[in-house]
Scaffold this motif. Structure first.
Motif, PDB file in Angstrom:
ATOM      1  N   LYS A  42       0.741  -0.992  -0.145  1.00  0.00           N
ATOM      2  CA  LYS A  42       0.049  -0.060  -0.030  1.00  0.00           C
ATOM      3  C   LYS A  42       0.775   1.297   0.015  1.00  0.00           C
ATOM      4  O   LYS A  42       2.216   1.195   0.208  1.00  0.00           O
ATOM      5  CB  LYS A  42      -0.986  -0.163   1.307  1.00  0.00           C
ATOM      6  CG  LYS A  42      -1.858  -1.061   1.156  1.00  0.00           C
ATOM      7  CD  LYS A  42      -3.007  -0.678   0.269  1.00  0.00           C
ATOM      8  CE  LYS A  42      -4.044  -1.936   0.549  1.00  0.00           C
ATOM      9  NZ  LYS A  42      -4.742  -2.005   1.638  1.00  0.00           N
ATOM     10  N   GLY A  43       0.257   2.454  -0.286  1.00  0.00           N
ATOM     11  CA  GLY A  43       0.916   3.422  -0.416  1.00  0.00           C
ATOM     12  C   GLY A  43       1.392   4.237   1.370  1.00  0.00           C
ATOM     13  O   GLY A  43       0.587   3.661   2.009  1.00  0.00           O
ATOM     14  N   LEU A  44       2.204   5.268   1.234  1.00  0.00           N
ATOM     15  CA  LEU A  44       2.195   5.630   2.503  1.00  0.00           C
ATOM     16  C   LEU A  44       1.257   6.742   3.097  1.00  0.00           C
ATOM     17  O   LEU A  44       0.487   7.342   2.155  1.00  0.00           O
ATOM     18  CB  LEU A  44       3.666   6.631   2.603  1.00  0.00           C
ATOM     19  CG  LEU A  44       4.964   5.704   3.039  1.00  0.00           C
ATOM     20  CD1 LEU A  44       5.399   5.428   1.340  1.00  0.00           C
ATOM     21  CD2 LEU A  44       5.826   6.734   3.597  1.00  0.00           C
ATOM     22  N   GLN A  45       0.905   6.688   4.398  1.00  0.00           N
ATOM     23  CA  GLN A  45      -0.337   7.364   4.677  1.00  0.00           C
ATOM     24  C   GLN A  45       0.207   7.965   6.165  1.00  0.00           C
ATOM     25  O   GLN A  45       0.667   7.512   7.013  1.00  0.00           O
ATOM     26  CB  GLN A  45      -1.621   6.410   5.022  1.00  0.00           C
ATOM     27  CG  GLN A  45      -2.599   7.017   5.684  1.00  0.00           C
ATOM     28  CD  GLN A  45      -3.784   6.136   6.004  1.00  0.00           C
ATOM     29  OE1 GLN A  45      -3.419   4.971   6.465  1.00  0.00           O
ATOM     30  NE2 GLN A  45      -5.091   6.533   6.325  1.00  0.00           N
ATOM     31  N   LEU A  46      -0.278   9.195   6.123  1.00  0.00           N
ATOM     32  CA  LEU A  46       0.160  10.099   7.291  1.00  0.00           C
ATOM     33  C   LEU A  46      -0.611   9.677   8.541  1.00  0.00           C
ATOM     34  O   LEU A  46      -2.116   9.518   8.373  1.00  0.00           O
ATOM     35  CB  LEU A  46      -0.153  11.762   6.976  1.00  0.00           C
ATOM     36  CG  LEU A  46       0.077  12.652   8.155  1.00  0.00           C
ATOM     37  CD1 LEU A  46       1.704  12.539   8.432  1.00  0.00           C
ATOM     38  CD2 LEU A  46      -0.306  13.863   7.850  1.00  0.00           C
ATOM     39  N   LEU A  47       0.013   9.483   9.374  1.00  0.00           N
ATOM     40  CA  LEU A  47      -0.340   9.043  11.022  1.00  0.00           C
ATOM     41  C   LEU A  47      -0.681  10.432  11.690  1.00  0.00           C
ATOM     42  O   LEU A  47      -1.779  10.343  12.240  1.00  0.00           O
ATOM     43  CB  LEU A  47       0.461   8.263  11.596  1.00  0.00           C
ATOM     44  CG  LEU A  47       0.328   6.648  11.635  1.00  0.00           C
ATOM     45  CD1 LEU A  47       1.458   5.946  12.373  1.00  0.00           C
ATOM     46  CD2 LEU A  47      -1.216   6.089  11.872  1.00  0.00           C
ATOM     47  N   LEU A  48       0.259  11.117  11.853  1.00  0.00           N
ATOM     48  CA  LEU A  48       0.112  12.358  12.501  1.00  0.00           C
ATOM     49  C   LEU A  48       1.455  13.239  12.448  1.00  0.00           C
ATOM     50  O   LEU A  48       2.302  12.904  11.591  1.00  0.00           O
ATOM     51  CB  LEU A  48       0.129  11.990  13.973  1.00  0.00           C
ATOM     52  CG  LEU A  48       1.223  10.942  14.699  1.00  0.00           C
ATOM     53  CD1 LEU A  48       2.515  11.648  14.929  1.00  0.00           C
ATOM     54  CD2 LEU A  48       0.858  10.465  15.969  1.00  0.00           C
ATOM     55  N   LYS A  49       1.146  14.517  12.571  1.00  0.00           N
ATOM     56  CA  LYS A  49       2.295  15.625  12.470  1.00  0.00           C
ATOM     57  C   LYS A  49       2.168  16.496  13.574  1.00  0.00           C
ATOM     58  O   LYS A  49       1.268  16.830  14.546  1.00  0.00           O
ATOM     59  CB  LYS A  49       1.898  16.303  11.241  1.00  0.00           C
ATOM     60  CG  LYS A  49       0.724  17.048  11.092  1.00  0.00           C
ATOM     61  CD  LYS A  49       0.660  17.914   9.686  1.00  0.00           C
ATOM     62  CE  LYS A  49      -0.517  18.746   9.783  1.00  0.00           C
ATOM     63  NZ  LYS A  49      -0.789  19.351   8.687  1.00  0.00           N
ATOM     64  N   TYR A  50       3.457  17.033  13.951  1.00  0.00           N
ATOM     65  CA  TYR A  50       3.893  17.976  14.748  1.00  0.00           C
ATOM     66  C   TYR A  50       4.332  19.208  14.138  1.00  0.00           C
ATOM     67  O   TYR A  50       5.252  19.301  13.290  1.00  0.00           O
ATOM     68  CB  TYR A  50       4.885  17.589  15.850  1.00  0.00           C
ATOM     69  CG  TYR A  50       5.519  18.859  16.505  1.00  0.00           C
ATOM     70  CD1 TYR A  50       6.505  19.159  16.322  1.00  0.00           C
ATOM     71  CD2 TYR A  50       4.565  19.175  17.788  1.00  0.00           C
ATOM     72  CE1 TYR A  50       7.168  20.194  17.068  1.00  0.00           C
ATOM     73  CE2 TYR A  50       5.256  20.174  18.541  1.00  0.00           C
ATOM     74  CZ  TYR A  50       6.471  20.921  18.010  1.00  0.00           C
ATOM     75  OH  TYR A  50       6.915  21.757  18.904  1.00  0.00           O
ATOM     76  N   THR A  51       3.381  20.363  14.526  1.00  0.00           N
ATOM     77  CA  THR A  51       4.056  21.695  13.663  1.00  0.00           C
ATOM     78  C   THR A  51       4.160  22.501  14.686  1.00  0.00           C
ATOM     79  O   THR A  51       3.658  23.779  14.516  1.00  0.00           O
ATOM     80  CB  THR A  51       3.133  21.821  12.464  1.00  0.00           C
ATOM     81  OG1 THR A  51       1.702  21.864  12.996  1.00  0.00           O
ATOM     82  CG2 THR A  51       3.265  20.950  11.257  1.00  0.00           C
ATOM     83  N   SER A  52       4.687  22.596  15.626  1.00  0.00           N
ATOM     84  CA  SER A  52       4.914  23.448  16.493  1.00  0.00           C
ATOM     85  C   SER A  52       3.630  23.888  17.440  1.00  0.00           C
ATOM     86  O   SER A  52       3.806  24.974  18.098  1.00  0.00           O
ATOM     87  CB  SER A  52       5.877  24.811  16.199  1.00  0.00           C
ATOM     88  OG  SER A  52       4.693  25.485  15.390  1.00  0.00           O
ATOM     89  N   ALA A  53       2.695  23.184  17.450  1.00  0.00           N
ATOM     90  CA  ALA A  53       1.647  23.469  18.450  1.00  0.00           C
ATOM     91  C   ALA A  53       1.620  22.526  19.652  1.00  0.00           C
ATOM     92  O   ALA A  53       2.624  22.816  20.212  1.00  0.00           O
ATOM     93  CB  ALA A  53       0.228  23.371  17.649  1.00  0.00           C
ATOM     94  N   ALA A  54       0.603  21.677  19.779  1.00  0.00           N
ATOM     95  CA  ALA A  54       0.644  21.021  21.138  1.00  0.00           C
ATOM     96  C   ALA A  54       1.720  19.897  21.026  1.00  0.00           C
ATOM     97  O   ALA A  54       1.929  19.486  19.729  1.00  0.00           O
ATOM     98  CB  ALA A  54      -0.546  20.388  21.348  1.00  0.00           C
ATOM     99  N   THR A  55       2.543  19.631  22.146  1.00  0.00           N
ATOM    100  CA  THR A  55       3.500  18.860  21.711  1.00  0.00           C
ATOM    101  C   THR A  55       3.034  17.281  21.908  1.00  0.00           C
ATOM    102  O   THR A  55       3.757  16.551  21.496  1.00  0.00           O
ATOM    103  CB  THR A  55       4.299  19.094  23.255  1.00  0.00           C
ATOM    104  OG1 THR A  55       3.658  18.943  24.483  1.00  0.00           O
ATOM    105  CG2 THR A  55       5.347  20.286  23.170  1.00  0.00           C
ATOM    106  N   LEU A  56       1.833  17.120  22.455  1.00  0.00           N
ATOM    107  CA  LEU A  56       1.267  15.574  22.179  1.00  0.00           C
ATOM    108  C   LEU A  56       0.152  15.671  21.141  1.00  0.00           C
ATOM    109  O   LEU A  56      -0.595  16.567  21.070  1.00  0.00           O
ATOM    110  CB  LEU A  56       0.517  15.203  23.635  1.00  0.00           C
ATOM    111  CG  LEU A  56       0.099  14.018  23.518  1.00  0.00           C
ATOM    112  CD1 LEU A  56       1.057  13.008  23.547  1.00  0.00           C
ATOM    113  CD2 LEU A  56      -0.927  13.686  24.845  1.00  0.00           C
TER     114      LEU A  56
END
Lengths: 114, 116
Positions: A42-56
């Protein structure tokens, strides 16, 4: 310079037990950090991302990751593994200012034992 | 809406032949990336396009590899005089370039290239 290190090439857990996939990064910028999942054929799928907002950061399928600047880590966790979680997981670092410097980790293969 | 599409899904070619791999990014995405994933390996960055800027070709492994992006949309990766070590899955991704996008990439299903 940037780098990302996935500390385990293979992790095996029993169904219903917690999952921990480790990722350490190095970046001279304030980075964005991502976890992607790739199921077999299967192709790659985004699970989650951090972009300088909440650390969790909470992602799909019950996964979450915590950005710890002091430890330069972005470990991926899930409280209870499911058979469908078996896949390859990639930690990715991206400087906030330059998309061409995106770096993928070498991947961690997650196996789930019944 | 439609995701990133790639064609062909599989390509078997003889050593020494040229191949062309195609990527259709998500409409409106200004950034496009090509990666190579060899068996059991992570992703290897090949080339990056952003709008009308000159592409970042720093990941291309040799001068046999080239890519173009026409009209800021469709991209073609060309491998000339293919070698067996070129066998891999070639992945294309696009992203909505923007200050707050975090450069999330959307991946296509890949083209599996086998050089015999």
């Amino acid at each position: 310079a940037q780098s990302v290190t996935q500390l385990d090439s293979h992790v095996s857990v029993s169904e219903g037990t917690p999952v921990l996939l480790r990722c350490n990064y190095s970046s001279s910028y304030s980075p964005s950090l991502f976890w992607y999942v790739q199921h077999p054929n299967k192709g790659l799928q985004l699970l989650l991302k951090y972009t300088s907002a909440a650390t969790l950061v909470k992602g799909i399928n019950g996964f979450e990751a915590e950005f710890k600047k002091s430890e330069t880590s972005f470990h991926l966790t899930k409280p209870s593994a499911h058979m469908s979680d078996a896949a390859e997981y990639f930690c990715v670092v991206s400087p906030y200012s330059s998309a061409s410097k995106i770096i993928f980790g070498s991947g961690t293969r997650l196996s789930i034992r019944p | 809406g439609a995701g990133v599409s790639q064609s062909p899904s599989n390509k078997v070619t003889e050593k020494g032949k040229d191949v062309e791999l195609r990527c259709d990014p998500i409409s409106g995405h200004t950034a496009l990336y090509w990666y190579r994933q060899s068996l059991g390996q992570g992703l290897e960055f090949l080339i990056y396009f952003q709008g009308n800027s000159a592409p970042d070709k720093s990941g291309l492994p040799s001068d046999r590899f080239s890519a173009e992006r026409t009209g800021g949309s469709v991209s073609t990766l060309t491998i000339q005089r293919t070698q067996q070590e070129d066998s891999a899955v070639y992945l294309c991704a696009s992203s909505l370039e923007g200050q707050f996008s975090g450069y999330e990439q959307y991946f296509g299903p890949g083209t599996r290239l086998t050089v015999t």
